[in-house]
Design a protein around this motif. Sequence first.
Motif, short mmCIF file in Angstrom:
data_model
loop_
_atom_site.label_atom_id
_atom_site.label_comp_id
_atom_site.label_asym_id
_atom_site.label_seq_id
_atom_site.Cartn_x
_atom_site.Cartn_y
_atom_site.Cartn_z
N SER A 24 3.56 -18.98 -35.51
CA SER A 24 2.85 -20.27 -35.66
C SER A 24 1.35 -20.02 -35.70
N GLN A 25 0.72 -20.43 -36.80
CA GLN A 25 -0.72 -20.21 -37.01
C GLN A 25 -1.44 -21.57 -37.02
N GLY A 26 -1.98 -21.95 -35.86
CA GLY A 26 -2.76 -23.19 -35.81
C GLY A 26 -1.90 -24.44 -35.73
N GLY A 27 -0.95 -24.46 -34.81
CA GLY A 27 -0.12 -25.65 -34.63
C GLY A 27 1.20 -25.31 -33.97
N VAL A 28 1.64 -26.15 -33.05
CA VAL A 28 2.96 -26.00 -32.42
C VAL A 28 3.56 -27.39 -32.22
N ALA A 29 4.82 -27.44 -31.83
CA ALA A 29 5.49 -28.72 -31.63
C ALA A 29 4.81 -29.55 -30.53
N LEU A 30 4.07 -28.89 -29.63
CA LEU A 30 3.40 -29.59 -28.53
C LEU A 30 2.03 -30.13 -28.91
N SER A 31 1.55 -29.82 -30.12
CA SER A 31 0.26 -30.36 -30.56
C SER A 31 0.32 -31.88 -30.57
N SER A 82 7.60 -24.16 -35.17
CA SER A 82 7.88 -24.42 -33.76
C SER A 82 9.10 -25.34 -33.60
N PHE A 83 9.15 -26.43 -34.38
CA PHE A 83 10.31 -27.34 -34.33
C PHE A 83 11.59 -26.62 -34.73
N GLN A 84 11.52 -25.77 -35.77
CA GLN A 84 12.71 -25.03 -36.19
C GLN A 84 13.20 -24.12 -35.07
N MET A 85 12.28 -23.49 -34.34
CA MET A 85 12.64 -22.63 -33.21
C MET A 85 13.37 -23.39 -32.11
N LEU A 86 12.90 -24.62 -31.87
CA LEU A 86 13.38 -25.39 -30.72
C LEU A 86 14.67 -26.15 -31.02
N GLY A 139 4.20 -20.12 -40.57
CA GLY A 139 3.56 -21.27 -41.20
C GLY A 139 2.22 -21.56 -40.55
N GLN A 140 1.45 -22.42 -41.21
CA GLN A 140 0.10 -22.74 -40.74
C GLN A 140 -0.05 -24.25 -40.63
N SER A 141 -0.74 -24.71 -39.56
CA SER A 141 -1.03 -26.13 -39.33
C SER A 141 0.28 -26.93 -39.20
N ALA A 142 0.49 -27.95 -40.05
CA ALA A 142 1.76 -28.69 -39.99
C ALA A 142 2.94 -27.75 -40.23
N GLY A 143 2.71 -26.70 -41.04
CA GLY A 143 3.75 -25.68 -41.25
C GLY A 143 4.00 -24.87 -39.99
#
Length: 556
Positions: A233-240, A216-220, A207-211
Amino acid sequence: MLWVLLLGVCLRLASAARLGVVQTEGGLVEGKSVKMSFLFRTVDVFKGVPFADVPGKWEKPKPHPGWSGVLKADTYRDRCLQVTLLQTKTQGSEDCLYLNIFVPQGLKLSQNLPVMVYLFGGAFLLGASNDVSFLGESLYDGKEMADRGDVIVVTVNYRVGTLGFLSSGDARLPGNYALWDQHAAISWVRRNIAAFGGNPDNITIFGQSAGAASVSFQMLSPHSKGLFRRAISQGGVALSPWALQRNPMALTKKIARKVGCWRNDEDQMIACLKMSDPVGLTMAGKIDVLLILGKGVVMDLLEFSPVIDGDFLPDEPSKLFHNAAHIDFMAGVNSMDGHIFAGVDVPSINQKNGNTTVEDVRGLLAGLTKEKGATAVGSAYSVYSSNWGSHPEPELVKKTVADIETDFLFLVPTQIALQLHANNTSGARTFSYLFTMETRIPGFPRWVEAEHAEDLQYLFGKPFSMPLVYFPRHRDLSKYMIAYWTNFARTGDPSKGESRVPAVWPAFTRNHRPYLNINHKISKSSISYDLRSGYVSYWTQTYSRLPSVQGGDKQI
């Protein structure tokens, strides 16, 4: 003449295979077979396949009851109810939990293919699985990627805005409904994709940005155990800093005021919200652009996002990486991911004769680092102006503004996530990249490189499906990206698989931090190390140790 007839018969006999009607858990579905540019290659396209029932307001998705007969899966379904891009009205429907499937076919029916499930971006506020129609084709059309990478591509709808994320911070309105939608879609794919020729044990989510943050959230999440094998993750992670809502009740009260549900008694207020019109609730969640003028930064307007709910997200994201220990992870950013936001916060950077001042730079830093107060502004300013000299070129100052937003919102959180993944891995691999292709957006200054979301057109093969609006260099880049991404989905290593790549991309490890510089000229020299390490260490070490002031809640 006879030779021509024989050739025609042979071609007809040798036409590409097609799935026809497919049995899913909900019933029979029939898509369309679309011819591709390679001989004897087609893609079976299934649009608008339901993966859950019409969701209840602020409830988890429920299984679809199924249907009788054959569902003609040949048109995209409505996006989830949301505000329009200009924030003036709403579009979409509450009946929106559908996905689209793109299955490549050769002479024989495809079997056991890797599966790639895409989660769209849009600030958690807007977007759809078939978003941004360009010359009649969706940006997220999966045909080229499926065909060239020999993978099944699935694109997914999920709830956004007020209906996807409103939360009271407790069990009354737990939040994260959108994350549960995504989880339901991935689960549906795992249960049903074998019937389409996919391997349910080899699913990659990307996914990209919010995606990308959603990936990242799905992984965690502990709920994802065994659900998929890889993530990008393309341009965004849960830590953003924009990816987590740390004060959900304040936002809920703000929405309640807008729809006439404000009450001193929170239970009465929530009861009123639950009876409110979905369209009104959705409009109440629109971005109030006027708030940005003269105070704050654009990031402060991005209010709808996941929450730590004790269920899907049981703890701080940084403490959940043990849940992703077996998931191969690839992540990166575009070199100017923050430019679009910087242009709102400091408009002079995009003006030809605009003068971006020291005060502008310090003001931006003050807006981003509110939680740490004035001390942070001075220390961050000294780091970012250290290479300016006594009379910096105006262009250098402007580029620095874009770099600050890119680092703070995207690059540094991504590097932290990659490091945490590498530190916690249990046999899974980690890969880092920086996408640097020059922008194709007209009107921007010459120093602007890769803008937010500009990677997607290449990944989804637009230079091939729309050749007239691209040059050969764009097709080279598209070919490279599709090869790396689909190899990674197939094997867990972007350099190994069915597609040849121009350079071996080494893994990111606990003590070794290579990254691939992605553009149209990839070679061995495209591998570099320790991406912007001075800035990463400033934000992760120096800045994070500064004492917080009252009322700050941003973390990086």
